[in-house]
Design an enzyme around this catalytic site. Structure first.
Site, PDB file in Angstrom:
ATOM      1  CB  ALA A  22      28.976  12.300 -29.095  1.00 45.27           C
ATOM      2  CE  LYS A  50      20.892  10.249 -14.113  1.00 43.16           C
ATOM      3  NZ  LYS A  50      20.599   9.977 -15.634  1.00 43.16           N
ATOM      4  CB  THR A  90      27.660  20.241 -24.173  1.00 37.80           C
ATOM      5  OG1 THR A  90      27.309  20.880 -25.005  1.00 37.80           O
ATOM      6  CG2 THR A  90      25.983  21.512 -23.406  1.00 37.80           C
ATOM      7  NE  ARG A 118      25.233   6.110 -22.187  1.00 41.26           N
ATOM      8  CZ  ARG A 118      24.498   5.356 -22.849  1.00 41.26           C
ATOM      9  NH1 ARG A 118      23.720   4.380 -23.095  1.00 41.26           N
ATOM     10  NH2 ARG A 118      23.579   5.939 -24.337  1.00 41.26           N
ATOM     11  N   GLY A 119      26.491  10.079 -21.977  1.00 43.35           N
ATOM     12  CA  GLY A 119      27.156  10.505 -23.024  1.00 43.35           C
ATOM     13  C   GLY A 119      26.586   9.712 -24.104  1.00 43.35           C
ATOM     14  CD  GLU A 140      23.186  22.250 -22.258  1.00 41.41           C
ATOM     15  OE1 GLU A 140      23.327  21.742 -21.530  1.00 41.41           O
ATOM     16  OE2 GLU A 140      23.420  21.939 -23.755  1.00 41.41           O
ATOM     17  CD  GLN A 167      16.706  25.389 -32.342  1.00 37.53           C
ATOM     18  OE1 GLN A 167      16.407  26.067 -32.942  1.00 37.53           O
ATOM     19  NE2 GLN A 167      17.301  25.611 -31.383  1.00 37.53           N
TER      20      GLN A 167
END
Length: 286
Positions: free
Chosen positions: A51, A163, A48, A107-108, A17, A210
């Site tokens: 937000a 889902k 990605t 959904r986020g 990712e 992190q």
């Protein structure tokens, strides 16, 4: 290539990712780092979205570039919390026009003070829209320790089944640092009738800050063994990076040894970290 076809093979898969820049002046540096990761020849790369959909344009641009320049299958993320159905359909069409065959439907996160729309209540609604209007392969997210907003794990699995039934082709987990948590989740998911491939999400922690950010965002459990590693090496950047790569590699080796075939690594746009993991696994991955 559709990711569901990649996952249908009997071989072990490893994907990475990456995330897009927040501003235009950071695009070239991010693009270069992501191309270095793509040069490691992962099975696919996900991109990605910030937000509230804040980086959606860069998400698609980066995914298009990776597909065109590196021929890597890509999985752009699409969050529904801040987009209308019309805007969502436009994103779907743009993916199709670019030859992108996969979407991660989420959904986020709702940004503080950010704009939201009411066209979609849950990711389930977004999944149905994509499936009803395209032939795209659709991935979704799952949480081995339960979604932070779920009442309990039983409720969380019940919603995950709904889902999945909406048309998901595969699931990718939130990061976890204790493989036993994943094995327990996998058992509960299969018991609930969730049969799609579930990719284990692994984040190499290469600095102490992190780790704290990961805990804050996801609430994931951190084993004492790993906390000891951070306490010992956290103030030495090179040592912490090496230890973090080794810990993540050991997680992956244990997962593969226990029959988990699909691994998704949160690379944080760090080619050296991605390469370190690939090198540790090259004989295993063949």
């Amino acid at each position: 290539m559709k990711i569901r076809n990649i996952l249908a093979s009997e071989r072990i898969t490893l994907s990475f990712e990456v995330f897009p820049p927040k501003r235009a002046d950071g695009f070239e540096a991010v693009k270069s780092a992501c191309e270095e990761i793509a040069a490691l020849r992962p099975d696919f790369m996900s991109v990605t979205c910030g937000a509230g959909g804040s980086t959606i344009g860069y998400t698609l641009e980066l995914a298009e570039n990776l597909k065109k320049e590196t021929n890597t299958p890509v999985l752009p993320h699409l969050t529904c919390v801040a987009f209308s159905k019309e805007e969502t359909m436009d994103f779907i069409h743009r993916c199709e026009e670019a030859g992108i065959e996969n979407i991660m439907a989420l959904r986020g996160d709702i940004p503080e003070g950010g704009r939201t729309r009411n066209d979609f209540e849950h990711a389930e609604d977004l999944i149905r829209l994509i499936k009803e209007n395209s032939d795209l392969c659709v991935g979704g997210a799952c949480y081995p320790e339960g979604h932070p907003e779920s009442e309990n794990k039983k409720y969380d699995i019940r919603y995950l089944k709904q889902k999945t039934d909406a048309g998901l082709d595969f699931l990718t987990t939130q990061m976890f640092f204790d493989n036993n948590i994943f094995y327990n989740f996998l058992y509960r998911a299969r018991e609930a009738g969730i049969q799609v491939p579930i990719l284990a999400g692994i984040m190499p922690i290469t600095n102490a800050r992190q780790l704290e950010r990961a805990i804050t965002l996801s609430g994931t459990n951190v084993p004492e063994r790993f906390r000891a590693i951070v306490d010992c090496f956290g103030k030495d950047p090179d040592a912490m990076k090496q230890a973090g790569i080794i810990y993540a590699s050991e997680q992956i080796i244990d997962l593969i040894a226990n029959g988990v075939k699909h691994i998704h690594v949160y690379s944080m746009n760090k080619p050296d970290v991605a390469e370190g993991i690939m090198n540790n696994l090259k004989a295993i991955l063949k």
